[in-house]
Design a protein around this motif. Structure first.
Motif, mmCIF file in Angstrom:
data_model
loop_
_atom_site.group_PDB
_atom_site.id
_atom_site.type_symbol
_atom_site.label_atom_id
_atom_site.label_comp_id
_atom_site.label_asym_id
_atom_site.label_seq_id
_atom_site.Cartn_x
_atom_site.Cartn_y
_atom_site.Cartn_z
ATOM 1 N N LEU A 128 0.803 -1.221 0.000
ATOM 2 C CA LEU A 128 0.000 0.000 0.000
ATOM 3 C C LEU A 128 0.835 1.269 0.000
ATOM 4 N N SER A 130 4.622 3.292 -1.523
ATOM 5 C CA SER A 130 5.674 3.267 -2.543
ATOM 6 C C SER A 130 6.993 2.762 -1.969
ATOM 7 N N GLU A 133 6.827 -0.931 -2.001
ATOM 8 C CA GLU A 133 6.860 -1.352 -3.400
ATOM 9 C C GLU A 133 8.295 -1.482 -3.903
ATOM 10 N N SER A 156 -2.423 -6.444 -4.425
ATOM 11 C CA SER A 156 -2.351 -5.001 -4.199
ATOM 12 C C SER A 156 -3.363 -4.276 -5.077
ATOM 13 N N ARG A 161 -4.035 2.642 -2.916
ATOM 14 C CA ARG A 161 -2.736 2.746 -3.586
ATOM 15 C C ARG A 161 -2.635 4.004 -4.442
ATOM 16 N N THR A 168 -3.064 -0.439 -9.316
ATOM 17 C CA THR A 168 -3.463 -1.690 -8.679
ATOM 18 C C THR A 168 -2.806 -2.876 -9.389
#
Length: 395
Positions: A128, A130, A133, A156, A161, A168
């Motif tokens: 959720l 960066s 990620e 995700s 997001r 997504t």
């Protein structure tokens, strides 16, 4: 590492180890960090405060990770946090009656924006933020080393997001893809779940203990399970001797899966009346038909996604619970829940009091439900407490 300067007078929450810094609390940024970079947060006098993920697209511009300047927030730091979180869930899985739980719960496990759920030999991941990620390859590698899962699936797909500038995702992260149906156990009950297509990450494991607690009251009782999804409360009540259960959910797929789960556990299908319908409409239909129950379960979706929606949500919760109360036999039990973080327990009790007044009923609160140990609430992050519920005797 780029320095982010906090405005004077905004230090208190950071000093109290709250992990969020809002964009309005930032005075200056000495450089141009990319979204997801780890930056150094400094106070107005230039003193170190914390390390954290940066994102200029989010209202939460910094998600803090570490408050000790001497600790390197590197790959090993993240691997260690993953390992600690996974190890802390071992007792949940120890008795063999349960093989599904939440392994990592975002800020509450010091990994903001990372959710990992275990479903037997498979893992579902939700990212959720960066920052997570960018670090996902490291996290996936550590999960594989620790657990050797059959597959890891990236769920995700949350709309939140977009607040971090992320699209997504719904895809397998390993060469193996989870099968269409994964068989899991919870409280000794077996469920077929669809990780790729199911709601959230596939299954609502946050109600594990609450299902068991409520089911202890179900022997010989006529039960109504609203927002039943794939049958968590229904199956637990059947296991504990409920004479009948009416289940209501608006999702035809969820109700079909519930039927499969009844057969999978060899429960008596004739005791269950599955209904695909809007819950509020169905409650009014039951009222008009003079139908009553001994136990009513109300486990609705999130009505209050933010504090600004709380007034409207309170009215919706009140109307829903008023109808539930009207369908109960004298002395019956109402198990009612809110998964809205903006709805605190005292407000929820007040909403129930209003519902009781409108229904012409007296209500006793006899138990407070909460989220289980695999959904911990960090003392410096009360926002992690989202699930709450009340077991009420309605007289």
């Amino acid at each position: 590492m780029i320095d982010v300067i906090l405005k004077k007078g905004k230090e208190k929450a950071v000093l109290h180890r709250h992990p969020w810094v809002f964009s309005g609390a930032i005075e200056n940024i000495k450089g141009k960090p990319a979204n997801g970079d780890i930056v150094r947060l400094m106070d107005a006098k230039g003193g170190f405060m914390a390390y954290g993920f940066y994102n200029d697209q989010s209202r939460v511009a910094l998600r803090l990770l570490e408050w000790d300047e001497a600790v390197a927030v590197d790959e090993q730091w993240f691997r260690a946090k993953v390992g600690i979180a996974v190890a802390s869930r071992s007792s949940i899985l120890a008795d063999g009656l349960t093989n599904t739980c939440r392994l990592i719960f975002s800020e509450s496990d010091f990994l903001p924006g990372l959710i990992v759920d275990k479903y037997a030999g498979h893992l579902a991941v939700q990212v959720l933020t960066s920052g997570i990620e960018k670090l996902l390859p490291v996290i996936i590698d550590e999960l594989q080393l620790l657990l050797k899962p059959e597959s890891i699936f990236d769920k995700s797909d949350a709309s939140s997001r977009s607040h971090e500038g992320l699209e997504t995702i719904n895809t397998a992260l390993t060469l193996s893809h989870p099968p269409e149906r994964v068989e899991v156990k919870e409280n000794g009950i077996t469920y077929n779940i669809n990780i790729a297509e199911g709601q959230k990450s596939g299954f609502y494991c946050d109600q594990r203990e609450n299902r068991k607690i409520l089911a202890a009251h179900a022997k010989g009782k006529k039960v109504l399970d609203c927002f039943s999804y794939t049958g968590g409360f229904t199956l637990n009540c059947l296991q504990n001797g409920a004479t009948s259960v009416a289940t209501v959910d608006s999702s035809a797929l969820a109700v079909e899966t519930l039927k499969e789960n009844i057969i999978l556990n060899k429960f008596d299908e004739t005791k269950v009346t599955p209904i695909v319908s809007d819950v509020n409409k169905q409650l009014r239909k039951f009222r008009d038909e003079g139908e009553t129950f001994d136990i009513v379960v109300l486990d609705p979706p999130k009505y209050a996604p933010s504090r600004s929606a709380l007034d409207k949500a309170s009215r919706a919760y009140k109307d829903l619970n008023r109808m539930g109360m009207l369908l109960l036999n004298p002395g019956g039990l109402l198990a009612t829940f809110s998964c809205s973080g903006a709805m605190d327990m005292e407000t929820f009790k007040q909403v129930l009091a209003w519902a009781a007044l409108d229904a012409g009923k007296q209500v006793q609160f006899i138990y407070q439900f909460c989220q289980p140990e695999d959904h911990p609430v960090r003392s410096s992050f009360p926002e992690g407490e989202y699930l709450k519920g009340l077991l009420c005797r309605v007289v």
